[in-house]
Motif scaffolding. Structure first.
Motif, short mmCIF file in Angstrom:
data_model
loop_
_atom_site.label_atom_id
_atom_site.label_comp_id
_atom_site.label_asym_id
_atom_site.label_seq_id
_atom_site.Cartn_x
_atom_site.Cartn_y
_atom_site.Cartn_z
N ILE A 90 0.83 -1.21 0.00
CA ILE A 90 0.00 0.00 0.00
C ILE A 90 0.87 1.25 0.00
CG2 ILE A 90 -1.59 1.37 1.42
CD1 ILE A 90 -2.81 -1.35 2.33
N ALA A 91 1.94 1.24 0.79
CA ALA A 91 2.75 2.43 0.99
C ALA A 91 3.97 2.50 0.09
CB ALA A 91 3.20 2.49 2.46
N ARG A 92 4.00 1.70 -0.97
CA ARG A 92 5.21 1.68 -1.79
C ARG A 92 5.44 3.04 -2.45
NH1 ARG A 92 2.28 -1.93 -5.31
NH2 ARG A 92 1.73 -0.79 -7.18
N PRO A 93 6.71 3.40 -2.63
CA PRO A 93 7.05 4.69 -3.23
C PRO A 93 6.42 4.86 -4.60
CG PRO A 93 9.00 3.62 -2.32
CD PRO A 93 7.88 2.62 -2.26
N GLY A 94 6.07 6.11 -4.91
CA GLY A 94 5.47 6.44 -6.19
C GLY A 94 3.96 6.56 -6.14
N ARG A 95 3.36 6.08 -5.07
CA ARG A 95 1.91 6.22 -4.94
C ARG A 95 1.57 7.58 -4.32
NH1 ARG A 95 -0.88 0.51 -3.31
NH2 ARG A 95 -0.71 -0.32 -5.41
N GLU A 96 0.40 8.04 -4.64
CA GLU A 96 -0.09 9.32 -4.11
C GLU A 96 -0.28 9.20 -2.59
OE1 GLU A 96 -1.20 13.03 -3.72
OE2 GLU A 96 -0.64 12.23 -5.70
N PRO A 97 0.36 10.08 -1.79
CA PRO A 97 0.25 9.98 -0.33
C PRO A 97 -1.19 9.97 0.19
CG PRO A 97 2.01 11.49 -0.90
CD PRO A 97 1.33 11.11 -2.18
N LEU A 98 -2.08 10.75 -0.42
CA LEU A 98 -3.46 10.78 0.04
C LEU A 98 -4.13 9.42 -0.15
CD1 LEU A 98 -5.85 12.29 1.22
CD2 LEU A 98 -6.40 13.08 -1.09
N MET A 99 -3.86 8.77 -1.28
CA MET A 99 -4.43 7.44 -1.53
C MET A 99 -3.87 6.42 -0.55
SD MET A 99 -6.71 7.87 -3.72
CE MET A 99 -7.15 6.14 -3.87
N ILE A 100 -2.58 6.54 -0.26
CA ILE A 100 -1.97 5.65 0.72
C ILE A 100 -2.65 5.82 2.07
CG2 ILE A 100 0.15 5.19 2.04
CD1 ILE A 100 1.72 5.90 -0.53
N GLN A 101 -2.85 7.07 2.48
CA GLN A 101 -3.49 7.33 3.77
C GLN A 101 -4.92 6.77 3.81
OE1 GLN A 101 -2.33 11.67 3.83
NE2 GLN A 101 -2.15 11.19 6.02
N LEU A 102 -5.64 6.90 2.72
CA LEU A 102 -7.00 6.36 2.68
C LEU A 102 -7.01 4.84 2.83
CD1 LEU A 102 -8.62 8.55 -0.12
CD2 LEU A 102 -9.22 8.53 2.31
N ARG A 103 -6.10 4.19 2.14
CA ARG A 103 -6.03 2.72 2.23
C ARG A 103 -5.57 2.27 3.61
NH1 ARG A 103 -3.82 0.64 -3.65
NH2 ARG A 103 -5.53 1.55 -4.84
N LEU A 104 -4.61 2.99 4.17
CA LEU A 104 -4.15 2.65 5.52
C LEU A 104 -5.26 2.88 6.54
CD1 LEU A 104 -0.51 4.05 5.50
CD2 LEU A 104 -1.21 1.64 5.38
N SER A 105 -6.06 3.90 6.31
CA SER A 105 -7.19 4.19 7.21
C SER A 105 -8.19 3.03 7.20
CB SER A 105 -7.86 5.49 6.77
OG SER A 105 -8.99 5.74 7.56
N TRP A 106 -8.41 2.44 6.02
CA TRP A 106 -9.31 1.28 5.93
C TRP A 106 -8.80 0.15 6.83
CZ3 TRP A 106 -9.13 -3.85 4.57
CH2 TRP A 106 -10.36 -4.47 4.34
N TRP A 107 -7.49 -0.10 6.78
CA TRP A 107 -6.91 -1.15 7.60
C TRP A 107 -6.99 -0.81 9.09
CZ3 TRP A 107 -5.90 -5.99 6.45
CH2 TRP A 107 -5.86 -6.33 5.09
N ARG A 108 -6.76 0.44 9.41
CA ARG A 108 -6.87 0.86 10.81
C ARG A 108 -8.29 0.60 11.32
NH1 ARG A 108 -5.34 5.62 9.98
NH2 ARG A 108 -3.11 5.36 10.35
N ASP A 109 -9.28 0.94 10.50
CA ASP A 109 -10.68 0.70 10.88
C ASP A 109 -10.95 -0.79 11.08
OD1 ASP A 109 -11.11 3.42 10.71
OD2 ASP A 109 -12.15 3.32 8.77
N ARG A 110 -10.44 -1.64 10.19
CA ARG A 110 -10.67 -3.07 10.31
C ARG A 110 -10.05 -3.62 11.60
NH1 ARG A 110 -12.80 -1.11 6.74
NH2 ARG A 110 -14.21 -0.88 8.51
N LEU A 111 -8.86 -3.13 11.92
CA LEU A 111 -8.19 -3.61 13.14
C LEU A 111 -8.95 -3.21 14.40
CD1 LEU A 111 -4.45 -3.00 12.22
CD2 LEU A 111 -5.66 -5.18 12.27
N GLY A 112 -9.74 -2.17 14.32
CA GLY A 112 -10.54 -1.74 15.46
C GLY A 112 -11.82 -2.54 15.64
N GLU A 113 -12.12 -3.40 14.69
CA GLU A 113 -13.35 -4.20 14.73
C GLU A 113 -13.05 -5.61 15.24
OE1 GLU A 113 -15.31 -2.37 10.62
OE2 GLU A 113 -14.30 -4.32 10.59
#
Length: 195
Positions: free
Chosen positions: A44-67
């Motif tokens: 998800i966080a590999r170089p070359g990706r848009e930081p905002l998109m990375i943050q959105l995808r990481l946020s999805w994982w953070r939400d799942r870990l909270g469930e």
């Protein structure tokens, strides 16, 4: 633990596959889940990706870990593997934060290094390891081989994959010409004896 993992060791890098061999059967699913989760976050966080998109995808994982794991979508194989963590998956949110800090922060990876250490300590707790200080020391030496000094801590059988990873990281940090037989001997020693 929870049936067959949805993703297998073939998805891992060679070092992780080798390390996984030294985990006792009772610990393999938890180790595999951690390796696959970290691999997914790195993708998800590999170089070359848009930081905002990375943050959105990481946020999805953070939400799942909270469930609770019972609320997870069945279509995500990494989550299926994380069920092996027996609801202690919430502790892995630090890895999501660490990857986010690496992408958008300026700490040079310090938060991610600390998160990896904490994830390995949490894994040790999950596997009922008592000597957490030895796990912490080995985790630091694996994450940053330059800090290795003195005799390595001996780890219990369930944490032998960490011994293997630490040994391989230290060998790689030395650079120089590889010595395949000696290197293999070091890895086997680490995997069998935990040091």
């Amino acid at each position: 633990m929870h049936g067959q993992p949805s993703e297998s060791a073939e998805m891992l890098d060679p070092a992780q596959r080798l390390a996984l061999v030294y985990a006792p059967k009772s610990a393999q699913a938890a180790w595999l889940a951690l390796f696959l989760f970290e691999r997914r976050l790195a993708e998800i966080a590999r170089p070359g990706r848009e930081p905002l998109m990375i943050q959105l995808r990481l946020s999805w994982w953070r939400d799942r870990l909270g469930e609770p794991s019972s609320a997870w979508p069945v279509s995500e194989p990494v989550l299926a593997n994380l069920k092996a963590w027996n609801e202690q998956h919430r502790e892995l949110a630090c890895l999501v934060d660490g990857w986010e800090a690496l992408v958008v922060g300026e700490d040079g990876g310090a938060e991610l290094a600390k998160a990896r250490e904490e994830a390995l300590v949490t894994l040790a707790l999950l596997l009922r390891v008592d000597d957490l200080e030895s796990v912490r020391q080995a985790a630091r030496q694996y994450i940053d081989p330059s800090i290795a000094s003195g005799a390595p801590a001996t780890l219990p059988r369930s944490m032998r994959p960490l011994s293997v990873l630490r040994t391989m990281a230290q060998r790689e940090a030395l650079g120089g010409k590889p010595t395949p037989l000696r290197d293999l001997g070091r890895v086997m020693w680490a995997g069998l004896l935990g040091r």
